[in-house]
Design a protein around this motif. Structure first.
Motif, PDB file in Angstrom:
ATOM      1  N   UNK A   1     -55.508 -79.245  49.486  1.00 31.85           N
ATOM      2  CA  UNK A   1     -54.755 -77.787  49.372  1.00 31.85           C
ATOM      3  C   UNK A   1     -55.484 -76.851  48.932  1.00 31.85           C
ATOM      4  N   UNK A   2     -55.786 -76.964  47.703  1.00 29.46           N
ATOM      5  CA  UNK A   2     -56.593 -76.077  46.681  1.00 29.46           C
ATOM      6  C   UNK A   2     -57.760 -75.391  47.406  1.00 29.46           C
ATOM      7  N   UNK A   3     -58.703 -76.352  48.321  1.00 28.56           N
ATOM      8  CA  UNK A   3     -59.914 -75.857  48.859  1.00 28.56           C
ATOM      9  C   UNK A   3     -59.575 -74.798  50.046  1.00 28.56           C
ATOM     10  N   UNK A   4     -58.111 -74.903  50.602  1.00 25.41           N
ATOM     11  CA  UNK A   4     -57.858 -73.741  51.315  1.00 25.41           C
ATOM     12  C   UNK A   4     -57.427 -72.476  50.443  1.00 25.41           C
TER      13      UNK A   4
ATOM     14  N   UNK B   1     -56.546 -70.521  58.951  1.00 24.10           N
ATOM     15  CA  UNK B   1     -58.091 -70.997  59.441  1.00 24.10           C
ATOM     16  C   UNK B   1     -58.143 -72.125  60.336  1.00 24.10           C
ATOM     17  N   UNK B   2     -59.202 -72.830  60.825  1.00 21.14           N
ATOM     18  CA  UNK B   2     -58.981 -73.713  62.064  1.00 21.14           C
ATOM     19  C   UNK B   2     -58.467 -74.986  61.459  1.00 21.14           C
ATOM     20  N   UNK B   3     -58.263 -75.435  60.256  1.00 21.17           N
ATOM     21  CA  UNK B   3     -57.455 -76.532  59.870  1.00 21.17           C
ATOM     22  C   UNK B   3     -56.072 -76.380  60.291  1.00 21.17           C
TER      23      UNK B   3
ATOM     24  N   UNK C   1     -69.438 -86.892  45.948  1.00 21.13           N
ATOM     25  CA  UNK C   1     -68.584 -88.219  45.871  1.00 21.13           C
ATOM     26  C   UNK C   1     -67.892 -88.465  47.159  1.00 21.13           C
ATOM     27  N   UNK C   2     -68.272 -89.845  47.923  1.00 19.13           N
ATOM     28  CA  UNK C   2     -67.780 -89.995  49.042  1.00 19.13           C
ATOM     29  C   UNK C   2     -67.367 -91.458  49.065  1.00 19.13           C
TER      30      UNK C   2
ATOM     31  N   UNK D   1     -57.982 -84.912  58.697  1.00 18.14           N
ATOM     32  CA  UNK D   1     -58.261 -85.089  57.440  1.00 18.14           C
ATOM     33  C   UNK D   1     -59.474 -84.960  57.084  1.00 18.14           C
ATOM     34  N   UNK D   2     -60.625 -85.469  58.003  1.00 23.98           N
ATOM     35  CA  UNK D   2     -61.939 -85.447  57.723  1.00 23.98           C
ATOM     36  C   UNK D   2     -62.655 -83.769  57.858  1.00 23.98           C
ATOM     37  N   UNK D   3     -61.669 -83.334  58.752  1.00 19.52           N
ATOM     38  CA  UNK D   3     -61.976 -81.988  59.045  1.00 19.52           C
ATOM     39  C   UNK D   3     -61.603 -80.899  57.843  1.00 19.52           C
ATOM     40  N   UNK D   4     -60.559 -81.514  57.355  1.00 22.21           N
ATOM     41  CA  UNK D   4     -59.998 -80.643  56.079  1.00 22.21           C
ATOM     42  C   UNK D   4     -60.665 -80.789  54.912  1.00 22.21           C
ATOM     43  N   UNK D   5     -61.436 -82.008  54.765  1.00 19.87           N
ATOM     44  CA  UNK D   5     -62.363 -82.199  53.534  1.00 19.87           C
ATOM     45  C   UNK D   5     -63.655 -81.711  53.684  1.00 19.87           C
ATOM     46  N   UNK D   6     -63.987 -81.118  54.968  1.00 22.65           N
ATOM     47  CA  UNK D   6     -65.320 -80.585  55.146  1.00 22.65           C
ATOM     48  C   UNK D   6     -65.714 -79.376  53.956  1.00 22.65           C
TER      49      UNK D   6
END
Length: 648
Positions: A142-145, A601-603, A58-59, A526-531
């Motif tokens: 946040x949870x994806x990290x 991480x890189x983020x 979903x985008x 933010x786009x990199x955080x959502x990758x």
């Protein structure tokens, strides 16, 4: 009886198999254990893409790359364009607009405040929508990290907090992207009032060069002996005294300019400068050398001019206590000069009622004139001559500078006797009208007639002013003849110009550019955080939330009527993350054992663009303390999940 417990499994809770993401692991600073207070079934979820095609991610529209990059870039371009507009407005004195309102139903002020807002409302709305999306996705980011506390993941609702309160909550959890995004979203609320105040309509001078049509040139009119022009000039002087009139068109303080045609633009307001010809007339008035003598027996007032020539003025003291008039004042050398070209003497007589003495005042005037090429400035709306600049002497021969006048003006108040009664009537009206206007001005003064007699220059000042006006108006009518010619002209018009107010415009351009500049980095970070974040459905619906957490198990700890404090207490000992295989929300029990040495991480490196990312470790109660608390309750451990906050 309470069931007994073993070292590996809590009493009352049957053991469950571990899934791929439930593997027990430990580090020097944290220990995550398998779920023991609830049963999760994430291992039962089929792996996406094995049995059927993996669902599309979903985008939302507002997170598409052209939108997230194009919006801040557009804000930057608007800021730059506004600065360019400010410079052009200052350099050119504003922008040209129609001089008459196009829409009569609305005022120009409404149009100038309404339409500029149409340019900033779209970017302001789009940026607030982007901020809304960033705040909406932040708990999942946040949870994806991994290792996310409940307060900054499942219990966090940036949408309900709004942008203002979100800034302070973001500072608490070091969500710097959210802080700056919310701050910039708040700044967009001032775009509209600033945009509505940057444009103004101001009257500015505008210079244009063109040609003008002259309708007069220097020359003596052929019907000068009819005395129409002299009588009309005397009548204007009288009207000016009685009604306070200003100088007529093409006449200004002794100057008389050749008439020319004005532009027909009804909305034009300003001045027009024309290269034309003009006559400068001087009255050359002065007081006598001594006090005039009044002989009531002979009825003569005697007075001597500065040139030493004595004038004897006849009058009849029995006619009136106040009398006035004008007559020629020749010297012996002027015996051959026509009476219309001689110097004149204005005389005024009255009987002082308080002292019962007679008084007389005389003013000698010897008018002269000069012919010039001039720059004549005239008001475009009234035709009034506003200024005259001499270019050069007029040397072209004509019947004004040459015979019969030879540059000597008519005294315009004394004429030869004429057998034509109409012409003689005009001569008499002019002869009595000009001194009558002067005497009338004396009566209208603050001190009245007596005040002018008491002042040393009382009648001199009045005579110099009004006689000069009479000479100038006469010159405009007598010394210019009808003739059409083309003249070069310069129009300096007062027109409405669209002006950009620098102060609000600079403030608005700064906010637009700064918001756009920071926005590019915020959206890229933010786009990199959502990758690595995969959501198959919009996360805001109850169905989507249930789909993400239905197999997670920690929902068994919660009840529908739990308030926020109860939810925080029940979820305090858990850390939340997104399952990399299924995308489900998982929870791990957490026991702090020492300092935080978690992986960065890189983020976190990307976040250094906005500040250091020192994520605080939220401490929770230990697993042993939780077990001790459960053992102390009256309910069996295997029924703890059935207890509600309302049970004692």
């Amino acid at each position: 009886m309470h069931p007994t417990s073993s070292s590996s499994t809590r009493v009352g809770t049957p053991p469950t198999p571990f899934s791929a993401d439930e593997t027990r692991f430990s580090a020097s600073s944290k220990r995550y254990t398998s779920q023991s207070r609830y049963r999760e079934s994430t291992h039962l979820i089929p792996t996406p893409g094995v049995d059927k095609n993996r669902p599309k991610r979903y985008d939302p529209f507002y997170l598409w790359l052209p939108v997230v990059i194009g919006t801040p870039l557009l804000m930057m371009l608007l800021g730059i364009a506004l600065e360019v507009g400010i410079e052009l407005s200052s350099k050119n004195g504003g922008f040209a607009v129609r001089q008459q309102n196009v829409l009569s139903v609305v005022s120009p002020q409404f149009l100038l405040s309404f339409f500029p807002q149409l340019f900033v409302i779209p970017v302001g709305y789009t940026w607030r929508a982007l901020d809304w999306m960033l705040r909406w996705y932040q708990p999942y980011v946040t949870m994806s990290r991994g290792s996310a506390t409940a307060e900054e993941s499942v219990l966090l609702d940036y949408i309900a907090l709004g942008p203002f309160r979100s800034m302070f909550r973001a500072l608490k959890y070091n969500h710097r992207v959210i802080f700056w995004s919310s701050l910039l979203a708040m700044s967009t609320y001032i775009f509209q009032p600033l945009a509505g105040s940057i444009f103004q309509l101001q009257m500015r001078s505008q210079t244009s060069y063109s040609s003008a049509q002259s309708i007069a040139s220097l020359g003596l009119i052929p019907d000068v002996t009819e005395l129409n022009a002299f009588a009309a000039a005397a009548g204007f002087v009288q009207a000016a005294v009685f009604n306070g009139l200003s100088d007529p068109p093409f006449v200004k303080k002794g100057w008389s300019a050749a008439e020319f045609v004005f532009p027909t633009n009804t909305g034009l307001n300003g001045t027009m400068t024309v290269n034309t010809t003009g006559i400068q007339t001087t009255a050359n008035c002065s007081n006598p050398t001594g006090t005039p003598t009044v002989d009531l027996t002979t009825g003569v007032i005697s007075s001597t001019s500065l040139s030493g020539c004595t004038s004897n003025i006849p009058f009849n003291p029995s006619v009136s206590d106040q009398q006035y008039g004008v007559q020629a004042a020749p010297c012996p050398a002027d015996s051959t000069v026509n009476v219309t070209l001689l110097p004149v003497v204005f005389w005024f007589y009255q009987k002082n009622e308080s002292t019962q003495t007679t008084e007389a005042a005389t003013v000698f005037c010897n008018p002269s004139m000069e012919l010039f090429y001039i720059h004549a400035d005239a008001d475009l709306s009234s035709g009034e001559l506003t200024g005259v600049d001499i270019v050069n002497n007029y040397t072209k021969p004509n019947n004004v500078s040459g015979p019969p006048l030879n540059g000597v003006p008519y005294n315009a108040v004394v004429f030869d006797n004429n057998t034509n009664p109409f012409i003689q009537a005009r001569a008499t009206a002019t002869n009595i009208g000009v001194p009558g206007a002067i005497f009338r001005a004396a009566t209208q003064s603050i001190g009245g007639v007596q005040g002018q007699f008491d002042l040393p220059n009382g009648f001199l000042d009045l005579t110099s002013t009004l006689y000069l006006l009479h000479l100038a108006v006469t010159a405009k009518s007598v010394y210019f003849v009808a003739e059409n010619s083309t003249l070069s002209s310069e129009e300096i018009s007062l027109v409405q110009r669209l002006w950009i107010d620098p102060l609000p415009a600079h403030i608005l351009s700064f906010f637009l550019f700064a918001s756009g500049f920071l926005g590019v980095f915020l959206q890229l970070i933010n786009r990199r955080q959502r990758r690595n974040l995969f959501l198959a459905a919009p996360p805001g619906t109850l169905a989507a939330a249930a789909a993400l957490t239905a197999h997670s198990g920690f929902g068994d700890l919660l009840l529908p009527y739990d308030d926020m404090a109860t939810l925080e207490k029940k979820l305090d000992g858990l850390r939340f993350r997104l399952d990399k295989r299924t995308g489900a929300v998982l929870a791990d029990d957490y026991e702090p054992t020492g300092e935080d040495t978690s992986f960065r991480g890189p983020d976190d490196a990307m976040m250094s663009l906005l500040g250091h990312n020192n994520r605080d470790t939220v401490q929770s109660s230990s697993q042993l303390a939780q077990e001790a608390a459960l053992e102390a309750t009256a309910y069996p451990l295997y029924k703890q999940q059935l207890k509600t906050p309302y049970d004692k």
